[in-house]
Design an enzyme around this catalytic site. Structure first.
Site, short mmCIF file in Angstrom:
data_model
loop_
_atom_site.label_atom_id
_atom_site.label_comp_id
_atom_site.label_asym_id
_atom_site.label_seq_id
_atom_site.Cartn_x
_atom_site.Cartn_y
_atom_site.Cartn_z
N ARG A 91 19.23 -31.67 35.07
CA ARG A 91 19.27 -30.36 35.72
C ARG A 91 20.34 -30.33 36.81
NH1 ARG A 91 15.74 -25.96 37.77
NH2 ARG A 91 17.12 -24.95 39.22
N ASP A 103 13.35 -26.30 34.35
CA ASP A 103 12.80 -25.74 35.57
C ASP A 103 11.31 -26.10 35.60
OD1 ASP A 103 13.49 -24.24 37.73
OD2 ASP A 103 13.45 -22.31 36.69
N ASP A 105 8.11 -25.35 37.97
CA ASP A 105 7.70 -24.57 39.14
C ASP A 105 6.21 -24.75 39.42
OD1 ASP A 105 10.19 -23.36 39.54
OD2 ASP A 105 9.73 -21.73 38.13
#
Ligand code: ROI
Length: 176
Positions: A91, A103, A105
């Site tokens: 990333r 990603d 989260d």
């Protein structure tokens, strides 16, 4: 995979997303890394979804999913662990809302509400993103979210335009 029943453990929901390269494979890699972490125990894994990108035009579709975990990590320590896995997946943080490999989260962490420079819990977009609400409802349908609504009610009332199941034999969903 075991469930940590320590009194110290907290429930958390994590959103997974990516839209560069073999995104389902990257999300599988993230699951393996999370499962290998001594202080993270995966409870449930949603279906895998394909979702049209929110953000700048011309991006590939995303692979999205949500998992629930129990963890003895603090919210910030959990964020550090997630960012380390994002880095392992290659990333780079280039463009805000641009395409990304992976990603991870934090959507929910116990009953905590917090806001700091690095971390806002519940996730700031939790209630606005079908690619989060629909998979969250797969694994925590009856959970009442901090806004007072059940996850399945919120998922039922959001638009599913641009959101579809992404069948992939590699994906270890725990949902029937
Ligand atoms: N769009 C979709 N469909 N899925 C995501 O996970 C996602 N993540 C993001 C932005 C760029 C906002 N768009 C997304 O961070």
């Amino acid at each position: 995979m075991s469930i940590n029943t320590d009194a110290e453990s907290q429930f958390a929901a994590i959103g997974l997303g990516g839209n560069l390269g073999d995104a389902p494979k990257t999300l599988c890699f993230a699951l393996e890394q999370l499962a290998a972490h001594a202080q993270i125990h995966i409870i449930a894994i949603s279906h895998l979804y394909r979702s049209a990108a929110i953000g700048p035009e011309g991006q590939p579709d995303y692979a999205n999913a949500v998992i629930s975990i129990s963890t003895s990590l603090s919210p910030i320590a959990l964020l550090d662990a997630l960012q380390a896995i994002e880095l392992m997946a290659g990333r780079e943080r280039l463009l805000r809302w641009g395409a990304r490999t992976l990603d991870l989260d934090i959507l929910l962490y116990g009953e905590i509400a917090m806001q700091s420079e690095r971390l806002t819990i519940p996730h700031i977009e939790l209630y606005h993103r079908p690619f989060v609400l629909v998979p969250l409802a797969d694994i925590a349908a009856a959970r009442v979210l901090p806004n007072g609504h059940r996850a399945d009610e919120l998922a039922a009332s959001c638009s599913r335009d641009g959101l579809a199941l992404w069948p992939d034999l590699r994906w270890p969903s725990t949902v029937e």
